[in-house]
Design a protein around this motif. Structure first.
Motif, short mmCIF file in Angstrom:
data_model
loop_
_atom_site.label_atom_id
_atom_site.label_comp_id
_atom_site.label_asym_id
_atom_site.label_seq_id
_atom_site.Cartn_x
_atom_site.Cartn_y
_atom_site.Cartn_z
N CYS A 3 -27.90 -29.00 -21.40
CA CYS A 3 -28.30 -28.18 -20.24
C CYS A 3 -29.34 -28.98 -19.32
O CYS A 3 -29.37 -29.01 -18.24
N MET A 4 -30.04 -29.61 -19.95
CA MET A 4 -31.12 -30.43 -19.35
C MET A 4 -30.57 -31.42 -18.40
O MET A 4 -31.12 -31.87 -17.38
N SER A 5 -29.48 -31.92 -18.91
CA SER A 5 -28.65 -33.26 -18.29
C SER A 5 -28.29 -32.66 -16.86
O SER A 5 -28.03 -33.48 -15.89
N LEU A 6 -28.22 -31.16 -16.45
CA LEU A 6 -27.63 -30.76 -15.55
C LEU A 6 -28.94 -30.55 -14.31
O LEU A 6 -28.45 -30.34 -13.21
N MET A 7 -29.91 -31.28 -14.70
CA MET A 7 -31.02 -31.23 -13.80
C MET A 7 -30.74 -32.45 -12.61
O MET A 7 -31.44 -32.48 -11.78
N LYS A 8 -29.85 -33.56 -13.14
CA LYS A 8 -29.46 -34.43 -12.44
C LYS A 8 -28.27 -34.18 -11.36
O LYS A 8 -27.14 -33.77 -12.20
N PRO A 9 -28.33 -34.27 -10.26
CA PRO A 9 -27.22 -34.04 -9.40
C PRO A 9 -25.77 -34.72 -9.66
O PRO A 9 -24.63 -33.80 -9.88
N GLU A 10 -25.92 -35.73 -10.28
CA GLU A 10 -24.61 -36.61 -10.63
C GLU A 10 -23.80 -36.02 -11.62
O GLU A 10 -22.76 -35.95 -11.97
N ASN A 11 -24.93 -35.53 -12.79
CA ASN A 11 -24.22 -34.89 -13.92
C ASN A 11 -23.81 -33.36 -13.31
O ASN A 11 -22.62 -32.78 -14.17
N ARG A 12 -24.49 -32.58 -12.66
CA ARG A 12 -23.84 -31.61 -12.24
C ARG A 12 -22.40 -31.89 -11.72
O ARG A 12 -21.59 -30.97 -12.17
N ASP A 13 -22.23 -32.83 -10.82
CA ASP A 13 -21.10 -33.03 -10.17
C ASP A 13 -19.90 -33.46 -11.16
O ASP A 13 -18.83 -32.94 -11.16
N ARG A 14 -20.21 -34.15 -12.16
CA ARG A 14 -19.46 -34.48 -13.50
C ARG A 14 -19.14 -33.32 -14.01
O ARG A 14 -17.68 -33.08 -14.40
N PHE A 15 -19.98 -32.46 -14.34
CA PHE A 15 -19.56 -31.24 -15.10
C PHE A 15 -18.94 -30.32 -14.35
O PHE A 15 -17.69 -29.87 -14.90
#
Length: 136
Positions: free
Chosen positions: A38-50
């Motif tokens: 969940c905390m990884s989703l703080m980074k835009p690039e991780n949200r995009d990958r998710f």
């Protein structure tokens, strides 16, 4: 309280509160990787990958299958049962572009508007079932 047995007994009693999941150290340990995801989703690039491949992104994390499925289903109550912390799970709400109010409303089975009105009026009534052991 004088020893580990007493504190463990005390913490176990918190599970008797209907509709409540107290975030204890046991839940924190159980949900460590779920909450790190969940905390990884703080980074835009991780949200995009998710967003591009939810299952593939989840499979990069050493989470249990039940934790991954709770995320995929957006079953936040199941995620709490699997050790998720509501403040970490909020990163998923944000990624999905839904408000905390909308997400929590789904957890209660209420429409967001009804949940909001209840909370503005003071929250759930203290009258009712106070223990899973006691009949309602």
């Amino acid at each position: 309280m004088s020893g580990p047995t007493d504190i463990q007994q005390y913490l176990a009693e918190l599970d008797d509160i209907p509709g409540t999941r107290v975030f204890t150290t046991a839940r924190a340990r159980k949900g460590y990787w779920l909450n790190q995801f969940c905390m990884s989703l703080m980074k835009p690039e991780n949200r995009d990958r998710f967003k591009a491949g939810e299952r593939a992104y989840l499979d990069e994390w050493p989470m249990t299958e039940a934790q991954k499925q709770a995320v995929l289903d957006r079953d936040y109550n199941a995620a709490l049962d699997e050790g998720g912390n509501i403040y970490f799970l909020a990163k998923i709400f944000s990624t999905d572009e839904i408000s905390f109010l909308q997400a929590v409303g789904t957890m209660t089975g209420m429409r967001a508007e009804d949940y909001q009105a209840m909370m503005i009026a003071g929250g759930r009534s203290p009258v009712g079932q106070r223990s899973k052991k006691e009949p309602y």
